[in-house]
Every structure is written in structure tokens, then in C-alpha cells.
Design a protein around this motif. Structure first.
Motif, mmCIF file in Angstrom:
data_model
loop_
_atom_site.group_PDB
_atom_site.id
_atom_site.type_symbol
_atom_site.label_atom_id
_atom_site.label_comp_id
_atom_site.label_asym_id
_atom_site.label_seq_id
_atom_site.Cartn_x
_atom_site.Cartn_y
_atom_site.Cartn_z
ATOM 1 N N TRP A 125 0.715 -1.240 0.264
ATOM 2 C CA TRP A 125 0.144 -0.102 -0.104
ATOM 3 C C TRP A 125 0.676 1.431 -0.061
ATOM 4 C CZ3 TRP A 125 -5.525 0.729 0.330
ATOM 5 C CH2 TRP A 125 -5.797 2.332 0.078
ATOM 6 N N ARG A 126 1.701 1.190 1.037
ATOM 7 C CA ARG A 126 2.444 2.385 1.036
ATOM 8 C C ARG A 126 3.234 2.583 -0.254
ATOM 9 N NH1 ARG A 126 5.586 4.838 5.046
ATOM 10 N NH2 ARG A 126 3.595 4.956 5.627
ATOM 11 N N HIS B 86 0.644 3.575 -3.266
ATOM 12 C CA HIS B 86 -0.257 5.017 -3.647
ATOM 13 C C HIS B 86 1.573 6.561 -3.168
ATOM 14 C CE1 HIS B 86 -4.034 4.566 -1.276
ATOM 15 N NE2 HIS B 86 -3.385 3.180 -1.744
ATOM 16 N N ASP C 168 1.829 7.432 -6.585
ATOM 17 C CA ASP C 168 0.907 7.716 -7.471
ATOM 18 C C ASP C 168 1.655 9.329 -7.558
ATOM 19 O OD1 ASP C 168 -1.275 6.373 -8.307
ATOM 20 O OD2 ASP C 168 -2.572 6.899 -6.246
ATOM 21 N N ILE D 13 -6.032 10.574 -8.553
ATOM 22 C CA ILE D 13 -5.560 9.241 -8.073
ATOM 23 C C ILE D 13 -7.129 8.166 -8.281
ATOM 24 C CG2 ILE D 13 -5.886 8.492 -5.510
ATOM 25 C CD1 ILE D 13 -4.344 10.923 -5.268
ATOM 26 N N SER E 138 -6.338 -4.049 -2.720
ATOM 27 C CA SER E 138 -6.761 -2.803 -2.290
ATOM 28 C C SER E 138 -8.191 -1.893 -2.729
ATOM 29 C CB SER E 138 -5.615 -1.767 -2.999
ATOM 30 O OG SER E 138 -5.433 -2.233 -4.718
ATOM 31 N N ALA F 140 -9.580 0.412 -0.215
ATOM 32 C CA ALA F 140 -9.724 1.499 -0.474
ATOM 33 C C ALA F 140 -10.934 2.105 0.663
ATOM 34 C CB ALA F 140 -9.155 2.105 -1.583
#
Length: 384
Positions: A193-194, A197, A200, A297, A364, A368
Motif C-alpha cells: 500500500w505504501r 500510493h 501516485d 488518484i 486494495s 480503499a
């Protein structure tokens, strides 16, 4: 035209609409992973025009909100051991333990490059990270400043050298910070996830459309800070790495540092509940992002979710040859995603992420969505 007529004849307008949706959504996904994210692995910061001819002296500013002996004993020595000739470490201690502060002050006897300052912690008047950073900035002796946290750990002794070199190409420097590698599926999902993201905002930054950094590994000059009259959104305890950066970032003043040697690792202090609490806390700033950034995003997550649903629908109700075609498109997407994400992971110094990445890729969007529901409720920790 003949192909469209054949699809209409064989599968009706529903089948034709589903095929069009599959191709459109796949096109959006390929655009993101090939033309947007795909620019990260080959990015070269030295193509930017030179702002400074030599690597400047740097102040590393670290706010400390607890008597964190693990930072002093384990992570601070890695900052002090950086292979860079001219830097200082400014520690801003926010607390009321006089013995601990005295220990910090005594560190200067062994390490002259340490500067320590204190903000007395009064429960009636909470001190935000932005307030601590403001004190650190005013205490710093150098124009160029790099900000990190007590939770972050440099992976090599070249981290500061590479970040400082970034100031030769811009007045704002952004780097990457991952999550420390531990065993377990939860840690894997946190790391993935880190990284994704961060992808992006890194992808936007290398395309000269920056909108944020990461609070564990970014920097700017005093001229930038005082020119903007300090941090923005002072009614919030967050926002120094995104809402403030959106005010001061331009197409030409941001230098992006991408290297495994410049990567930091954030210590994981808990499991999934701790991680979701962090995402909810820092994610509260998202509602104030520019609409163009929000769309950027959300389009990737939305198109991915709809593409998966369209494939499921095709497999569930359409004839065999249609099912095989939908699955072929799914495989084509996964091959593209695997290749591009693997290249990005190598550039950022993330290891052993690809073997289970398809699980993260599937889950994910649901993650989210759950986070979005959590953000509907006001987080009182955010507001002052």
C-alpha cells in the motif's frame, strides 16, 4: 465495422457494450501503468536544470514527541553516520522530562553536529508536528533542510548525500520512505500500500505536476518556507507534507530523488488496526486536495474495480469464446502490471513484493473503499 456487426449479431447489444467497456477500462489501466507509472524506473533527476553548482550544507530536522530511547540508540546513529561532509541534526524535543532532555543535550559533547531544542509540553496547549518543525526551522543554521521522523531509518549511509544533491536541481526535494520489512501478510499489505500510493505522487512529480511528498523524507529551503509565511492549515495537526507542499510546489522547483540508497524505512508499531488508524489520520487531508489530483488518484482505482467487475460479468453470463477473450484481457493486464510494478519496486528499493502482488491488486480497491467509509467520520485527532 464488420467486427462490430459480428459482435452485435452473436452477442447482442449487451455483449457489444460489455466488450466496449472491457476494452476502454483496459486502455485506462494500461495508460496508467505504462505511460504514467512507467516513467518512474527510467527517471533521471540530473536532466533538470542546475540551481546550485555544489552540494550545499544541510540541516536534518527531527521532531520528537516522546522519550524515544530506541530512536536515540538505534536510528539516530544511522543519521549521524551519513557520508556527507557538511550537515547538522536538529532535534526538537516536545515533552517535560528534564532528565531525558539533559541526555539529549549531552549528546552534543560526543557529536558536535547535533543541535537540540525543547518545547515544553503542556496538556492544555497541544503541540502539533508543524509547530515543532517551525521551531526546528528557526533553529537550523543552514538554508537547505531535510525533514524526517523518529520512526524512519536510513537504509544506507548515502541517503543524506543523495537528498542534498537534490538541492542542486530544485528548492524542494522529495524522496521515498517505505515500511520496514517484517514477516506476515499484514506487513506485506502495508508495504505494498505504501509503495503504490507513493507511486501516485512520485509519478506526478517526475511529470512536473507535483502535489505532495512524504513526511519522513522531504526537504525545502528556508526561502521557500518563509516566502510562504510558514505552514498552512494551522487548524489541522497534519498537512505539512501535502497541503503545504501544494502551495509551494511548482513545475520547476521540485527535485525527485529515486534510489534504493536514498530510501528510508518507517518502523511499524502495530498491525492492521494501527495501520488503518494512521491511514485515517493522514487521509483526512485528502478532501482538501485539488479536484484534478483527486480525479487522477480515483480514476486508477475506479477503472481497476470496474475492469474486474466486467471480467467477472463476462465469465458469468457470456459464451465460452467470450469468456476466454475476457480472461485473455485480464492476463494481458496482469502481465503489464507485473512488469511495470516490478521495475518500480527495484527503483525504490522494495524487495520481495511481487510474489503476492496480485492479492494486493485485487484487495486494495476494497481496502480503499473501507478507508473512504472511515473518512466520512470526523477524526478529532486531526483538528486543533
Amino acid at each position: 465495422m464488420q467486427l462490430i456487426e459480428r459482435i452485435l449479431t452473436c452477442y447482442g447489444w449487451e455483449g457489444a457494450a460489455l466488450a466496449g467497456a472491457l476494452l476502454l477500462l483496459l486502455g485506462v489501466q494500461l495508460y496508467y501503468y505504462i505511460f504514467v507509472y512507467g516513467r518512474i524506473p527510467g527517471y533521471k533527476n540530473n536532466r533538470r536544470p542546475t540551481v546550485r553548482e555544489t552540494e550545499p550544507p544541510v540541516s536534518v530536522i527531527v521532531p520528537m514527541f516522546s522519550e524515544d530511547y530506541s530512536f536515540v540508540e538505534e536510528r539516530l546513529p544511522l543519521i549521524l553516520a551519513q557520508s556527507y561532509p557538511d550537515f547538522e541534526v536538529v532535534i526538537v524535543y516536545v515533552g517535560h522530562d528534564t532528565d531525558f532532555y539533559a541526555d539529549l543535550v549531552r549528546l552534543k559533547q560526543s557529536f558536535p553536529l547535533i543541535t537540540t531544542t525543547k518545547i515544553h509540553l503542556d496538556p492544555r496547549f497541544p503541540i502539533s508536528r508543524k509547530m515543532a518543525l517551525n521551531v526546528g526551522i528557526k533553529s537550523a543554521h543552514y538554508e537547505c533542510m531535510v525533514f524526517t521522523s523518529t520512526d524512519a531509518c536510513p537504509q544506507t549511509d548515502r541517503w543524506l548525500s543523495l537528498m542534498a544533491k537534490g538541492f542542486m536541481r530544485g528548492d524542494i526535494v522529495v524522496g521515498y520512505c517505505g515500511v520496514e520489512r517484517l514477516k506476515g501478510f499484514t506487513n506485506y499489505m502495508m508495504r505494498a500500500w505504501r509503495m503504490m500510493h507513493a507511486v501516485d505522487w512520485i509519478a506526478r512529480a517526475v511529470r512536473r505536476r507535483p502535489y505532495r511528498g512524504i513526511l519522513h523524507n522531504f526537504g525545502f529551503t528556508k526561502r521557500i518556507y518563509f516566502g510562504a509565511n510558514g505552514f498552512s492549515h494551522l487548524n489541522m495537526n497534519i498537512g505539512e507534507d501535502d497541503l503545504f507542499m501544494q502551495r509551494v510546489m511548482t513545475r520547476d522547483n521540485v527535485s525527485v530523488i529515486l534510489s534504493p540508497r536514498a530510501t528510508l524505512r518507517e518502523k511499524a508499531w502495530g498491525g492492521m488496526s494501527w495501520w488503518m488508524g494512521c491511514l485515517r489520520y493522514y487521509g483526512s487531508a485528502f478532501r482538501f486536495y485539488p479536484q484534478a489530483v483527486k480525479n487522477y488518484i480515483q480514476w486508477e482505482l475506479g477503472s481497476r474495480s470496474l475492469f474486474f467487475l466486467a471480467v467477472i460479468c463476462a465469465v458469468a453470463v457470456m459464451p465460452l469464446e467470450y469468456k476466454l477473450g475476457a480472461l485473455l484481457l485480464l492476463v494481458a493486464r496482469y502481465v503489464t502490471v507485473f512488469v511495470e510494478v516490478r521495475r518500480i519496486a527495484q527503483r525504490l528499493g522494495e524487495e520481495r513484493l511481487m510474489s503476492r502482488y496480485f492479492i494486493y491488486d485485487l484487495l486494495s480497491p476494497l481496502w480503499a473503499l473501507a478507508l473512504g467509509v472511515m473518512l466520512l467520520r470526523r477524526d478529532d485527532r486531526v483538528w486543533r
